[in-house]
Design a protein around this motif. Structure first.
Motif, PDB file in Angstrom:
ATOM      1  N   GLN A   2       0.888  -1.300   0.077  1.00 52.00           N
ATOM      2  CA  GLN A   2       0.069  -0.165   0.009  1.00 52.00           C
ATOM      3  C   GLN A   2       1.012   1.256   0.117  1.00 52.00           C
ATOM      4  N   PHE A   3       2.038   1.230   0.646  1.00 53.19           N
ATOM      5  CA  PHE A   3       3.018   2.400   0.649  1.00 53.19           C
ATOM      6  C   PHE A   3       3.516   2.645  -0.778  1.00 53.19           C
ATOM      7  N   LEU A   5       2.163   1.920  -3.417  1.00 49.78           N
ATOM      8  CA  LEU A   5       1.247   2.474  -4.467  1.00 49.78           C
ATOM      9  C   LEU A   5       1.050   3.912  -3.950  1.00 49.78           C
ATOM     10  N   LYS A   6       0.884   4.215  -2.846  1.00 51.65           N
ATOM     11  CA  LYS A   6       0.712   5.611  -2.577  1.00 51.65           C
ATOM     12  C   LYS A   6       1.809   6.378  -2.821  1.00 51.65           C
ATOM     13  N   ALA A   7       3.093   5.859  -3.020  1.00 50.69           N
ATOM     14  CA  ALA A   7       4.480   6.557  -3.598  1.00 50.69           C
ATOM     15  C   ALA A   7       4.390   6.940  -5.012  1.00 50.69           C
ATOM     16  N   ILE A   9       1.539   6.785  -6.875  1.00 53.73           N
ATOM     17  CA  ILE A   9       0.351   7.825  -7.204  1.00 53.73           C
ATOM     18  C   ILE A   9       0.848   9.383  -6.815  1.00 53.73           C
ATOM     19  N   THR A  10       1.685   9.443  -5.694  1.00 53.61           N
ATOM     20  CA  THR A  10       2.131  10.714  -5.519  1.00 53.61           C
ATOM     21  C   THR A  10       3.127  11.303  -6.447  1.00 53.61           C
TER      22      THR A  10
END
Length: 57
Positions: A2-3, A5-7, A9-10
């Motif tokens: 999940q981390f 994926l957030k990275a 997307i950011t």
């Protein structure tokens, strides 16, 4: 996971924002090169006027 994926997307969002800024900066008057060139031109004009003014002390 999940981390990661957030990275991703950011990173994509920052890249997209940078690309949009580069495309719009001249239209919004945010072009720093233009401001620097105008400032240098004005300073050169002032120096030229001062050099030709006989009453300047």
């Amino acid at each position: 996971m999940q981390f990661f994926l957030k990275a991703v997307i950011t990173g994509f969002a920052l890249s997209l924002g940078g690309a949009l800024y580069k495309r719009v900066e001249k239209q919004l008057g945010l072009d720093p090169e233009k401001e620097t060139k105008e400032r240098e031109r004005e300073e050169a004009l002032r120096r030229g006027d001062a050099a030709s003014d006989p009453d300047l002390h």
